[in-house]
Design an enzyme around this catalytic site. Structure first.
Site, PDB file in Angstrom:
ATOM      1  N   ASP A 101       6.251  -1.854   1.274  1.00 41.74           N
ATOM      2  CA  ASP A 101       5.339  -2.988   1.421  1.00 41.74           C
ATOM      3  C   ASP A 101       4.041  -2.669   0.678  1.00 41.74           C
ATOM      4  OD1 ASP A 101       4.221  -1.055   3.113  1.00 41.74           O
ATOM      5  OD2 ASP A 101       5.278  -1.898   4.838  1.00 41.74           O
TER       6      ASP A 101
ATOM      7  N   ASP B  72      -0.160  -2.753   0.664  1.00 40.83           N
ATOM      8  CA  ASP B  72      -1.400  -2.874   1.421  1.00 40.83           C
ATOM      9  C   ASP B  72      -2.560  -3.004   0.446  1.00 40.83           C
ATOM     10  OD1 ASP B  72       0.142  -2.406   3.670  1.00 40.83           O
ATOM     11  OD2 ASP B  72      -0.263  -0.255   3.661  1.00 40.83           O
TER      12      ASP B  72
ATOM     13  N   ASP C 177      -4.846  10.396   4.983  1.00 31.63           N
ATOM     14  CA  ASP C 177      -4.247  11.678   5.354  1.00 31.63           C
ATOM     15  C   ASP C 177      -4.007  12.638   4.182  1.00 31.63           C
ATOM     16  OD1 ASP C 177      -2.247   9.954   4.513  1.00 31.63           O
ATOM     17  OD2 ASP C 177      -1.023  10.138   6.319  1.00 31.63           O
TER      18      ASP C 177
END
Ligand code: ATP
Ligand code: MG
Length: 463
Positions: free
Chosen positions: A77, A79, A153
């Site tokens: 997907d 973002d 992260d």
């Protein structure tokens, strides 16, 4: 122009990068270096960025999609990250809704596709709420692009692709790490794991999925910190576990988890499963099949997966209850309950999955009975297909007769006329032991029908 000015005036202070002090300049990686093929980028994600740009905001495609595009994988997907607030984003799109409590973001909806659009976030520690282990409970402070990159992260997850210029903004050497095939955490590894222990699992998952190595400094603290997983809410662990199991490299993920001592808090029984030679075989088969499905773009059912992972325990306890004198079906029910009780304490398997798992398990003994009426009833069950696939798995693991499993598979694939013919043919054959409609036979041999299912016939499970 006026619109631009107004929107600038109303952009919250923290979200105005002009006011922030740059600590270090990012690399601006051109297309020739990162190699992203713009044709593979979702046109809806490009649209979101274009609209935001037109209104004077910054907007980039970010996260997993950029990483996957650079390594030539198909993104799951797309973002978008922007300096516009959720309200400002929502105002620009017809179908957009603000979601999330921990951090509010906007879902911009285009038919089937949702572009998750979030406002740059800071991670300034004095604004965060943490628990006694240092785990971040809330971090909803807007920030600059640079701050947004720093709170992500791994370096390869902190890349910002501008579809207008096709430039990737890279603060943490993410493109270089991608090319070197290295997973490297941003900042001090121990601190980042303390803030969010799930990052340890994510690192392992990305390494398995991409076939990368984990940088020594990123890997080093994990063994000692593995126990922090225990403080993570069970529902989050479930989500992450599901991602690992469906990433197309599930077995590799589990092996790496075990090597780092991370599996214990996840599926308390997984250790036991993997330590049993039969258990390992069964789980391995299930995961190999899942991996194959994922890699060929097919969907996988979470309930099927968890049913497979926990089957050895269910099966073992089932045999124990039967040996203790319980009838087959009640014994299966007791086994299922006790396994699920142990399990859900740690890993919150969602209720809708649990009920499917139960159906898959409870149909197993019923595959032993192939009389016409029972077979038609089975075919009508909503979870028949999954249960039949599960039977194939058990056959592959040597637990049930392969021919029986194949017969059910053929029946599942056949149309009604063919099904009727198959059942007729079976009725004409001399009956395999225990498969009779033979109420009479059973009465004569003095067997009870109670529990209906596994009486007589091949024991469906290795004892
Ligand atoms: P995939 O969707 O393939 O699992 P992803 O990298 O897109 O991988 P998401 O969970 O969708 O993972 O998160 C999107 C992005 O948000 C990540 O790329 C990362 O930059 C950031 N992110 C997600 N989880 C964390 C976390 N626990 N700590 C810091 N940053 C995170
Ligand atoms: Mg993602």
């Amino acid at each position: 122009m006026i619109k631009k000015l107004i929107s600038k005036l109303f952009t919250p202070r923290a979200a105005r990068p002009i006011l922030s002090v740059r600590r270090h300049a990012p690399q601006r990686v051109p297309q020739s270096k990162h190699g992203i093929d713009r044709r593979l980028v979702s046109r809806h994600a490009i649209k979101v960025c274009d609209v935001l740009h037109e209104h004077g905001y910054q907007a980039y495609i970010v996260g997993g999609a950029v990483r996957d595009l650079i390594v030539g994988a198909q993104p799951k997907d797309f973002d978008v990250a922007t300096d516009a607030t959720p309200e400002q984003v929502q105002a620009l799109f017809r179908r957009a809704r603000i979601i999330g409590r921990r951090f509010r973001l906007v879902h911009v909806v285009f038919g089937q596709e949702i572009i998750e659009t979030s406002t740059f976030r800071a991670s300034s520690s004095d604004e965060q709420t943490t628990d006694e282990h240092g785990r971040i409970l809330r971090d909803n402070v807007f920030g600059t692009l640079e701050e947004d990159a720093a709170r992500r992260d791994f370096t390869l997850n902190a890349l910002y692709y501008d579809p207008a210029t096709e430039i990737v903004i890279d603060y943490h050497n993410g493109v270089a790490d991608l090319k070197k095939k290295v997973i490297s955490i941003i900042g001090d590894p121990a601190k980042r794991y303390r803030e969010d222990p799930v990052r340890m699992l994510r690192g392992i998952r990305f390494a398995a999925k991409l076939g990368f190595t984990i940088a020594p400094a990123t890997l080093a603290p994990i063994r000692d910190m593995a126990h922090l997983i225990e403080n993570v809410p069970a529902s989050r662990l479930f989500d992450e576990m599901l991602k690992m199991l469906t990433c197309g490299h599930a077995m590799d993920c589990l092996r790496r988890l075990r090597a780092e001592g991370l599996h214990k808090g996840l599926l308390p029984l997984l250790d036991v499963v993997l330590d049993q030679p039969d258990g390992e075989r069964f789980v391995e088969l299930a995961l190999e099949r899942t991996d194959m499905r994922v890699r060929s773009g097919k969907s996988v059912s979470p309930s099927f997966l968890f049913a497979a992972l926990l089957w050895q325990q269910v099966n073992q306890r089932w045999q124990q209850y039967r040996a203790a004198g319980e009838l087959p079906i009640p014994a299966l029910g007791m086994a299922v309950d006790s396994v699920l009780d142990d399990q859900t304490e740690k890993l919150a398997i969602q209720r809708r999955f649990v009920s499917d798992m139960r159906e898959i398990w409870f149909m197993q003994p019923r595959f032993e009975r192939r009389q016409s009426k029972a077979a038609w009833r089975m075919l009508e069950q909503p979870r028949f297909r999954a249960a039949c696939d599960f039977l194939q798995l058990r056959a592959a693991a040597g637990e049930v007769d392969a021919q029986l499993a194949q017969w059910w598979m053929d029946l599942a694939d056949a149309n009604d006329a063919k099904r009727a013919a198959m059942l007729d043919e079976l009725a004409r054959q001399p009956r395999a032991s225990g498969e009779g409609s033979g109420r009479k036979r059973r009465r004569r041999s003095g067997r009870s029908r109670a529990g209906g299912g596994t009486e007589g016939g091949a024991t469906p499970v290795a004892g």
